[in-house]
Design an enzyme around this catalytic site. Sequence first.
Site, PDB file in Angstrom:
ATOM      1  N   CYS A  48       6.302  46.285  37.421  1.00 19.91           N
ATOM      2  CA  CYS A  48       5.787  46.102  36.056  1.00 19.91           C
ATOM      3  C   CYS A  48       4.383  46.673  35.900  1.00 19.91           C
ATOM      4  O   CYS A  48       4.172  47.606  35.136  1.00 19.91           O
ATOM      5  CB  CYS A  48       5.791  44.621  35.692  1.00 19.91           C
ATOM      6  SG  CYS A  48       7.443  43.943  35.531  1.00 19.91           S
TER       7      CYS A  48
HETATM    8  N1  LIG Z   1      11.481  41.548  37.053  1.00 20.69           N
HETATM    9  C1  LIG Z   1      10.397  41.183  36.387  1.00 20.69           C
HETATM   10  O1  LIG Z   1       9.517  40.540  36.940  1.00 20.69           O
HETATM   11  C2  LIG Z   1      10.245  41.526  34.933  1.00 20.69           C
HETATM   12  C3  LIG Z   1       9.326  40.792  34.189  1.00 20.69           C
HETATM   13  C4  LIG Z   1       9.166  41.081  32.862  1.00 20.69           C
HETATM   14  C5  LIG Z   1       9.903  42.112  32.284  1.00 20.69           C
HETATM   15  N2  LIG Z   1      10.789  42.841  33.031  1.00 20.69           N
HETATM   16  C6  LIG Z   1      11.552  43.894  32.343  1.00 20.69           C
HETATM   17  O2  LIG Z   1      12.877  43.419  32.088  1.00 20.69           O
HETATM   18  C7  LIG Z   1      13.826  44.490  32.205  1.00 20.69           C
HETATM   19  C8  LIG Z   1      14.856  44.152  33.261  1.00 20.69           C
HETATM   20  O3  LIG Z   1      14.186  43.949  34.490  1.00 20.69           O
HETATM   21  P1  LIG Z   1      14.906  43.371  35.791  1.00 20.69           P
HETATM   22  O4  LIG Z   1      13.832  43.115  36.793  1.00 20.69           O
HETATM   23  O5  LIG Z   1      15.822  42.273  35.434  1.00 20.69           O
HETATM   24  O6  LIG Z   1      15.753  44.651  36.216  1.00 20.69           O
HETATM   25  P2  LIG Z   1      16.836  44.756  37.394  1.00 20.69           P
HETATM   26  O7  LIG Z   1      16.832  46.178  37.781  1.00 20.69           O
HETATM   27  O8  LIG Z   1      16.612  43.672  38.384  1.00 20.69           O
HETATM   28  O9  LIG Z   1      18.212  44.410  36.663  1.00 20.69           O
HETATM   29  C9  LIG Z   1      18.755  45.135  35.613  1.00 20.69           C
HETATM   30  C10 LIG Z   1      20.275  44.986  35.675  1.00 20.69           C
HETATM   31  O10 LIG Z   1      20.824  45.676  34.560  1.00 20.69           O
HETATM   32  C11 LIG Z   1      22.005  46.321  34.974  1.00 20.69           C
HETATM   33  N3  LIG Z   1      22.332  47.371  34.001  1.00 20.69           N
HETATM   34  C12 LIG Z   1      21.771  48.588  33.860  1.00 20.69           C
HETATM   35  N4  LIG Z   1      22.315  49.225  32.807  1.00 20.69           N
HETATM   36  C13 LIG Z   1      23.220  48.371  32.259  1.00 20.69           C
HETATM   37  C14 LIG Z   1      24.098  48.452  31.157  1.00 20.69           C
HETATM   38  N5  LIG Z   1      24.128  49.513  30.365  1.00 20.69           N
HETATM   39  N6  LIG Z   1      24.915  47.414  30.917  1.00 20.69           N
HETATM   40  C15 LIG Z   1      24.894  46.314  31.709  1.00 20.69           C
HETATM   41  N7  LIG Z   1      24.075  46.179  32.774  1.00 20.69           N
HETATM   42  C16 LIG Z   1      23.240  47.197  33.031  1.00 20.69           C
HETATM   43  C17 LIG Z   1      21.702  46.781  36.373  1.00 20.69           C
HETATM   44  O11 LIG Z   1      22.886  47.009  37.117  1.00 20.69           O
HETATM   45  C18 LIG Z   1      20.887  45.601  36.918  1.00 20.69           C
HETATM   46  O12 LIG Z   1      21.697  44.640  37.567  1.00 20.69           O
HETATM   47  C19 LIG Z   1      12.998  45.731  32.506  1.00 20.69           C
HETATM   48  O13 LIG Z   1      12.659  46.352  31.308  1.00 20.69           O
HETATM   49  C20 LIG Z   1      11.747  45.168  33.145  1.00 20.69           C
HETATM   50  O14 LIG Z   1      10.634  46.030  33.010  1.00 20.69           O
HETATM   51  C21 LIG Z   1      10.985  42.553  34.334  1.00 20.69           C
END
Ligand SMILES: NC(=O)c1ccc[n+]([C@@H]2O[C@H](COP(=O)([O-])OP(=O)(O)OC[C@H]3O[C@@H](n4cnc5c(N)ncnc54)[C@H](O)[C@@H]3O)[C@@H](O)[C@H]2O)c1
Length: 435
Positions: A273
């Site tokens: 992030c």
């Molecule tokens: N992890 C954190 O600490 C955090 C905190 C705040 C915001 N975010 C934001 O939240 C969002 C998600 O982050 P995350 O850490 O959960 O990501 P991640 O990579 O852990 O998980 C995302 C999931 O989405 C799936 N995916 C991708 N394309 C898809 C689609 N078209 N349909 C269905 N599933 C799909 C992937 O297979 C994966 O399992 C990002 O934008 C990230 O920047 C993350």
Amino acid sequence: MRGLARLQRSVDTATCRVCVIGQGYVGLSVAAAAAIAGMRVDGVDVDAERVAGLSQGRNVVPGVADSLVSLAVDTGRIHFSTDAAIAAEADVVIICVPTPLVDHQPDLSAIESAGRQLATLLKPGSLVVLESTTYPGTTESVLRPLLETGGRRCGRDFLLAYSPERIDPGNVKFGLRNTPRVVGGVTPEATDVAATFYRHIVDDVETLSSCRAAEMAKLLENTFRMVNIALVNELAMLCATQDIDVWEVVRAAATKPFGFMPFYPGPGVGGHCIPLDPTYLSWQTRRDTGRRFHLVEMAQDINEQMPSYVADRVVEALNDQGKSVKGARIFALGVTYKANVGDMRESASLRVLAALHKRGAKVTFHDPYVASVSTKDMRLRRSALTDRALGDADCVLLLTPHSVYDPATLVDRAELLFDAQNAIPSRTAPSVVRL
Ligand SMILES: NC(=O)c1ccc[n+]([C@@H]2O[C@H](COP(=O)([O-])OP(=O)(O)OC[C@H]3O[C@@H](n4cnc5c(N)ncnc54)[C@H](O)[C@@H]3O)[C@@H](O)[C@H]2O)c1
């Protein structure tokens, strides 16, 4: 919107059906929380292995607490699928897909693909919320047109809002429930219904006037953190030239009860992030105004210098002991980007190790969460954390202060201990050198 009263009622009473697209750290957390709050939830992911694991009740998503997943699974109200068609049943659809950088540019392809799929699936009178981190305008100018390609109209057939996830991985004090939520909708109805939904799983919800404001608020938070870390990193380099203890300086400044918030130096910023999100803002600034977001770019430059700066300081510390870095045995402790978290994404530790390896050091490492690491020129398997390994090293380099590292043992065993995180309380031991 047609069906607004029905949607409001189902959200109000937590009887709404929820579909969460993306079952990563963010998606699984919100899906589990909604199931625990009484809603029927479908978690959808393109990763079949992940879905299979979750369907068997196994927590296969690093960072999400096992207890949260089992609590949600035990309700019998959460199911997992690779088939997004299930979204057609949902009153509330939440999109939590990744938004990485590709070639230093925002990659919204996962949001776009989710939007295209939902366009023909959305149930009339439903709510769509985007949670992925992104630049202002994405919800209204990228997602909305895609959702409308199936003939449905935002405001008439469905509501659309943005609510950024703010989870801090590994933070035991603040989790999903007690971290306030920011919500901004395309219309006041969208803001209102989305806020009602989040009030079931979060204690405080702050409503905003638009999706754009909510998108910008998230980027401000992470940019604020990144820039302040850069400030204190640069100060650390300055303090070292003047033989001033930067940690003492920050501690002193933090006694001021107003107008100051402490940030701490380190080997660089990691995670997926803080190093990435500000680039969304600087990229958008260049695209839309042709100008640079100077502060962000400068801060990124400073933070990127830190791994090689830490390597330089280790070389200097060895030199002060009459040792050359070439052939020196360096035992690095902690390679993940953050203490007590198993996430290697963007971790600066690898760059520190690579810089020392390049100068001829014999590098080994330990991390309770990581079995092996590799860089362009180096592949390492984890070494055991033993008194002997600590004692044999010319320098023990503490990069990530996981709680398994006992400061007293490290001070006792290490001939030279370089502490890049101010994790060693003993300020008098001559063997300890601090960043
Ligand atoms: N992890 C954190 O600490 C955090 C905190 C705040 C915001 N975010 C934001 O939240 C969002 C998600 O982050 P995350 O850490 O959960 O990501 P991640 O990579 O852990 O998980 C995302 C999931 O989405 C799936 N995916 C991708 N394309 C898809 C689609 N078209 N349909 C269905 N599933 C799909 C992937 O297979 C994966 O399992 C990002 O934008 C990230 O920047 C993350």
